[in-house]
Design a protein around this motif. Structure first.
Motif, PDB file in Angstrom:
ATOM      1  N   ALA A 256       0.582  -1.577   0.313  1.00 20.95           N
ATOM      2  CA  ALA A 256       0.268   0.039  -0.273  1.00 20.95           C
ATOM      3  C   ALA A 256       0.838   1.695   0.171  1.00 20.95           C
ATOM      4  O   ALA A 256       0.539   2.100  -0.149  1.00 20.95           O
ATOM      5  N   THR A 257       2.653   0.831   0.660  1.00 22.37           N
ATOM      6  CA  THR A 257       2.679   2.353   1.040  1.00 22.37           C
ATOM      7  C   THR A 257       3.735   2.862  -0.786  1.00 22.37           C
ATOM      8  O   THR A 257       4.226   3.067  -0.518  1.00 22.37           O
ATOM      9  N   ASP A 258       3.317   1.766  -1.963  1.00 19.24           N
ATOM     10  CA  ASP A 258       4.372   1.684  -2.829  1.00 19.24           C
ATOM     11  C   ASP A 258       2.418   2.641  -4.011  1.00 19.24           C
ATOM     12  O   ASP A 258       2.979   2.376  -4.802  1.00 19.24           O
ATOM     13  N   VAL A 259       1.721   3.006  -3.308  1.00 21.90           N
ATOM     14  CA  VAL A 259       0.874   3.424  -4.118  1.00 21.90           C
ATOM     15  C   VAL A 259       0.510   5.186  -3.753  1.00 21.90           C
ATOM     16  O   VAL A 259       1.062   5.919  -2.440  1.00 21.90           O
ATOM     17  N   PHE A 260       0.655   6.185  -4.835  1.00 21.59           N
ATOM     18  CA  PHE A 260       1.047   7.652  -4.770  1.00 21.59           C
ATOM     19  C   PHE A 260      -0.574   8.522  -5.726  1.00 21.59           C
ATOM     20  O   PHE A 260      -1.136   8.356  -6.282  1.00 21.59           O
ATOM     21  N   PHE A 261      -1.174   8.960  -4.496  1.00 17.54           N
ATOM     22  CA  PHE A 261      -1.895   9.878  -4.423  1.00 17.54           C
ATOM     23  C   PHE A 261      -1.343  10.894  -5.418  1.00 17.54           C
ATOM     24  O   PHE A 261      -0.583  11.599  -4.411  1.00 17.54           O
ATOM     25  N   SER A 262      -2.163  11.633  -6.561  1.00 13.34           N
ATOM     26  CA  SER A 262      -2.492  12.853  -6.287  1.00 13.34           C
ATOM     27  C   SER A 262      -3.328  13.389  -7.617  1.00 13.34           C
ATOM     28  O   SER A 262      -3.923  12.454  -8.029  1.00 13.34           O
TER      29      SER A 262
ATOM     30  N   ASN B 297      -5.035   7.004  -7.947  1.00 10.36           N
ATOM     31  CA  ASN B 297      -4.118   6.778  -7.071  1.00 10.36           C
ATOM     32  C   ASN B 297      -2.991   6.107  -8.078  1.00 10.36           C
ATOM     33  O   ASN B 297      -3.597   5.126  -9.336  1.00 10.36           O
ATOM     34  N   TRP B 298      -1.997   5.912  -7.833  1.00 14.56           N
ATOM     35  CA  TRP B 298      -1.310   5.313  -8.859  1.00 14.56           C
ATOM     36  C   TRP B 298       0.433   4.515  -8.063  1.00 14.56           C
ATOM     37  O   TRP B 298       0.882   4.975  -7.279  1.00 14.56           O
TER      38      TRP B 298
ATOM     39  N   GLY C 286      -5.130  -2.063  -2.361  1.00 12.49           N
ATOM     40  CA  GLY C 286      -5.160  -3.408  -1.683  1.00 12.49           C
ATOM     41  C   GLY C 286      -4.099  -3.702  -2.233  1.00 12.49           C
ATOM     42  O   GLY C 286      -4.366  -5.011  -2.088  1.00 12.49           O
ATOM     43  N   VAL C 287      -3.049  -3.733  -2.968  1.00 18.18           N
ATOM     44  CA  VAL C 287      -1.821  -3.843  -4.198  1.00 18.18           C
ATOM     45  C   VAL C 287      -1.055  -5.016  -2.922  1.00 18.18           C
ATOM     46  O   VAL C 287      -0.460  -6.390  -3.311  1.00 18.18           O
ATOM     47  N   GLY C 288      -1.258  -4.690  -1.411  1.00 20.69           N
ATOM     48  CA  GLY C 288      -0.639  -5.780  -0.562  1.00 20.69           C
ATOM     49  C   GLY C 288      -0.816  -6.810  -0.435  1.00 20.69           C
ATOM     50  O   GLY C 288      -0.305  -7.399   0.040  1.00 20.69           O
ATOM     51  N   ASN C 289      -1.740  -7.523  -0.706  1.00 16.04           N
ATOM     52  CA  ASN C 289      -2.231  -8.177   0.018  1.00 16.04           C
ATOM     53  C   ASN C 289      -2.672  -9.366  -1.823  1.00 16.04           C
ATOM     54  O   ASN C 289      -3.524 -10.132  -1.412  1.00 16.04           O
TER      55      ASN C 289
END
Length: 336
Positions: free
Chosen positions: A228-234, A243-244, A286-289
């Motif tokens: 989840a920490t690899d997702v960047f909001f902009s 979210n990217w 949710g990418v971390g799962n």
């Protein structure tokens, strides 16, 4: 068809979210074959002619599925229509939805007032994206059949409000059908969404990493490798909050510090040198799962098993009502 009838056609209350340059007819049909609602965005096809080809493929595919079904539920499909005035394809795409009587139309980015009556005329259902209580009020005034509450953590264009807060605010003004979107990857998540007051779960990012997804293999692998920490909001990539995947932004030459201070719509020059939607990839929290790339059918079966197992745990954890010393009743409790 109304929303209650729609729900009765599903094995579990899940809509596979429409995803730009990701959703395909094969993914849609595979989900429907397992009793989950498949969907795709009309604007994800290059032309109106291709959109019609997809509609033909899906309607004929569903007809075959119904003919071959042996008592199992075959879910209806849905199409996402962008109803913002900037969408020059809207009227033509709407006409095709009417021609093929798309059962469920997922409207987004604008007030769907003029669209709703025409979809209702043939018996279709309209669910509209909202990200706040005010958005919900406007959609309900327009006459939608239900709302899709896009909470913080959703992939692609996203809301920013915590799902608990958003659900509570929506339920203060509306008792009808609500679909909750944002960060869900398992059947247990869907049950949790229902416990929060939602009627359906909206799952997108988890389906990017499937065999039938048209996402590049690099995007699928990046999702599997990300947390989840690899997702960047902009809101500075295309003017809307989204979210990217951070690694894709860096690979495209974007300076994250500049992105954080860039006004919405002012795309960073380095990113402009790439084909934006091809090289910059979106995903939700949710990418971390997500740690594999299964077929859509395999994933749908997994979600059904998880949902039913979680429901069984909650049912079995409910304690019987007991008399307390003062003679009052102790309510049953559910333990996660």
């Amino acid at each position: 068809m109304n929303v209650q009838e729609m729900a009765g056609k599903l094995e579990i209350p899940v809509i596979v979210a429409p995803m730009f340059l990701v959703s395909t007819p094969a993914m849609t049909l595979a989900a429907c074959s397992e009793g989950l609602m498949g969907s795709f965005p009309a604007h994800g096809t290059r032309t109106r002619e291709v959109f019609e080809q997809w509609l033909v493929e899906i309607t004929q595919g569903l007809k075959r599925l119904h003919e071959d079904a042996s008592g199992s539920k075959i879910a209806p499909f849905a199409v996402n229509l962008v109803v913002h005035p900037s969408n020059t394809r809207l009227q033509g795409d709407l006409e095709l939805c009417i021609k093929y009587q798309v059962p469920v139309v997922l409207t987004s980015k604008g007030a769907p007032t003029d669209v709703i009556a025409r979809i209702h005329d043939y018996g279709g259902v309209v669910l509209h994206d909202i990200a706040s209580q005010r958005h919900a009020e406007k959609a309900l005034e327009a006459g939608v059949d239900g709302v899709i509450a896009v909470a913080g953590g959703a992939g692609g264009h996203t809301g920013t409000i915590n799902p608990f807060a958003l659900m509570n605010e929506v339920r203060r003004i509306y008792r009808g059908p609500v679909v909750l979107a944002g960060g869900m990857t398992t059947g247990r998540d869907v049950l949790a969404a229902q416990a929060m007051g939602a009627d359906f779960g909206y799952i997108g990012t988890r389906f990017i990493a499937t065999a039938e997804s048209s996402a590049p293999l690099g995007q699928k692998r990046m999702i599997v490798e990300s947390n989840a920490t690899d997702v960047f909001f902009s809101a500075s990539i295309d003017g809307a909050p989204a979210n990217w995947l951070t690694k894709s932004l860096l690979a495209a030459g974007a300076d994250l510090d500049v992105l954080r201070t860039t006004l919405p719509g002012k795309v960073v020059a380095a990113a402009e040198t790439r084909k934006r939607w091809k090289d910059i990839w979106s995903a939700g929290h949710g990418v971390g799962n997500i740690d594999d790339i299964p077929s859509t059918v395999e994933l749908c079966r997994r979600l059904k098993t998880e949902y039913r197992a979680a429901a069984g745990v909650f049912r079995s954890a409910a304690l019987p009502t007991e008399n307390l010393q003062d003679g009052t009743k102790q309510a049953p409790r559910a333990i996660a």
